[in-house]
Design a protein around this motif. Structure first.
Motif, PDB file in Angstrom:
ATOM      1  N   LEU A  98       6.291  -4.518  -6.876  1.00 43.37           N
ATOM      2  CA  LEU A  98       5.407  -3.548  -6.247  1.00 43.37           C
ATOM      3  C   LEU A  98       5.046  -2.412  -7.207  1.00 43.37           C
ATOM      4  O   LEU A  98       4.078  -1.697  -6.990  1.00 43.37           O
ATOM      5  N   VAL A  99       5.857  -2.231  -8.238  1.00 42.10           N
ATOM      6  CA  VAL A  99       5.562  -1.347  -9.366  1.00 42.10           C
ATOM      7  C   VAL A  99       5.877  -2.154 -10.615  1.00 42.10           C
ATOM      8  O   VAL A  99       6.964  -2.747 -10.718  1.00 42.10           O
ATOM      9  N   ALA A 100       4.957  -2.200 -11.545  1.00 40.39           N
ATOM     10  CA  ALA A 100       5.166  -2.955 -12.780  1.00 40.39           C
ATOM     11  C   ALA A 100       6.143  -2.212 -13.690  1.00 40.39           C
ATOM     12  O   ALA A 100       6.102  -0.979 -13.785  1.00 40.39           O
ATOM     13  N   GLU A 101       7.014  -2.957 -14.352  1.00 45.44           N
ATOM     14  CA  GLU A 101       7.980  -2.343 -15.255  1.00 45.44           C
ATOM     15  C   GLU A 101       7.274  -1.515 -16.324  1.00 45.44           C
ATOM     16  O   GLU A 101       7.704  -0.403 -16.646  1.00 45.44           O
ATOM     17  N   ARG A 157       0.829  -1.206   0.000  1.00 41.28           N
ATOM     18  CA  ARG A 157       0.000   0.000   0.000  1.00 41.28           C
ATOM     19  C   ARG A 157       0.867   1.261   0.000  1.00 41.28           C
ATOM     20  O   ARG A 157       0.563   2.239  -0.678  1.00 41.28           O
ATOM     21  N   LYS A 158       1.943   1.235   0.774  1.00 38.75           N
ATOM     22  CA  LYS A 158       2.832   2.397   0.823  1.00 38.75           C
ATOM     23  C   LYS A 158       3.474   2.653  -0.539  1.00 38.75           C
ATOM     24  O   LYS A 158       3.600   3.807  -0.965  1.00 38.75           O
ATOM     25  N   ILE A 159       3.877   1.594  -1.209  1.00 38.21           N
ATOM     26  CA  ILE A 159       4.489   1.756  -2.530  1.00 38.21           C
ATOM     27  C   ILE A 159       3.475   2.336  -3.510  1.00 38.21           C
ATOM     28  O   ILE A 159       3.797   3.188  -4.342  1.00 38.21           O
ATOM     29  N   ARG A 160       2.219   1.894  -3.422  1.00 37.78           N
ATOM     30  CA  ARG A 160       1.181   2.454  -4.299  1.00 37.78           C
ATOM     31  C   ARG A 160       0.983   3.941  -3.987  1.00 37.78           C
ATOM     32  O   ARG A 160       0.757   4.740  -4.890  1.00 37.78           O
ATOM     33  N   MET A 161       1.050   4.309  -2.702  1.00 37.48           N
ATOM     34  CA  MET A 161       0.944   5.726  -2.337  1.00 37.48           C
ATOM     35  C   MET A 161       2.094   6.520  -2.964  1.00 37.48           C
ATOM     36  O   MET A 161       1.887   7.626  -3.481  1.00 37.48           O
ATOM     37  N   ALA A 162       3.300   5.964  -2.889  1.00 36.47           N
ATOM     38  CA  ALA A 162       4.469   6.623  -3.486  1.00 36.47           C
ATOM     39  C   ALA A 162       4.260   6.792  -4.986  1.00 36.47           C
ATOM     40  O   ALA A 162       4.560   7.854  -5.554  1.00 36.47           O
ATOM     41  N   TRP A 163       3.747   5.745  -5.627  1.00 37.02           N
ATOM     42  CA  TRP A 163       3.534   5.793  -7.070  1.00 37.02           C
ATOM     43  C   TRP A 163       2.475   6.847  -7.422  1.00 37.02           C
ATOM     44  O   TRP A 163       2.643   7.597  -8.385  1.00 37.02           O
ATOM     45  N   GLU A 164       1.431   6.919  -6.631  1.00 42.66           N
ATOM     46  CA  GLU A 164       0.396   7.928  -6.870  1.00 42.66           C
ATOM     47  C   GLU A 164       0.976   9.338  -6.723  1.00 42.66           C
ATOM     48  O   GLU A 164       0.623  10.237  -7.496  1.00 42.66           O
ATOM     49  N   LEU A 165       1.857   9.534  -5.748  1.00 39.30           N
ATOM     50  CA  LEU A 165       2.507  10.835  -5.589  1.00 39.30           C
ATOM     51  C   LEU A 165       3.396  11.136  -6.797  1.00 39.30           C
ATOM     52  O   LEU A 165       3.446  12.272  -7.271  1.00 39.30           O
TER      53      LEU A 165
END
Length: 187
Positions: free
Chosen positions: A128-131, A94-102
């Protein structure tokens, strides 16, 4: 331009922070998003704050950060702040998705001339992030701003899309000799 700092050597984040500090010294607005790095006691965070560089951390927190930051204790190498390849929890995800959204929101705004996605390669390695997400992001990133990506094992397609790639290779490291991380040098 898109820059990539990759490789198995020490200094990828240090290089990115150095660039950020140089840009801040020239009056540029800089944002750093750290994937898989939590609230810690590193010297670069204190320096960035003094220079007005925004740093957002999306990782695990060192349980000893306050005591280490105050200088009473050294890093214990407990690795509780580390996310391994196999142990990414739902909260980590979830934290990584938050980072990606930012990161997505930052690209869409006109506020920052430089954006650093620190340890984005590590987030990709842990799925946690797709290439393809990162490749699409790179392709659509505004050409009038700088994007800096760090982390080990940058995929070939990331390297091909970047305008500058530096591979930091480990030749020798004090950790190999049992020397622990040192205040002001490793943190």
């Amino acid at each position: 331009m898109i820059q990539v700092y990759t490789g198995d050597g020490k200094g990828k984040t240090t290089a990115a922070f150095g660039l950020a500090m140089r840009a801040a010294g020239q009056g540029m607005k800089v944002r750093i998003i750290q994937f898989m790095k939590g609230s810690t006691y590193t010297g670069e965070l204190s320096a960035a704050e003094r220079l007005g560089i925004e740093v957002f951390q999306f990782g695990r927190t060192c349980p000893h950060a306050a005591v280490i930051r105050s200088g009473f204790m050294e890093c214990q190498q407990c690795r509780q702040c580390w996310i391994g390849l196999e142990d990414a929890t739902e909260l980590d995800q979830r934290k990584i998705r938050m980072a990606w959204e930012l990161a997505l929101a930052t690209a869409g705004s006109q506020e920052h001339q430089i954006l650093v996605l620190d340890e984005i390669m590590g987030a990709m390695a842990r799925k946690l992030v797709a290439e393809q997400e990162l490749l699409d992001y790179m392709d659509s990133y505004p050409h009038d701003r700088e994007l800096v990506l760090t982390g080990r094992n940058a995929p070939l397609q990331v390297i091909r899309r970047a305008g500058l790639v530096s591979e930091i290779k480990k030749v020798k490291h004090p950790y190999d000799e049992g020397i622990a991380s040192r205040r002001g040098i490793e943190y």
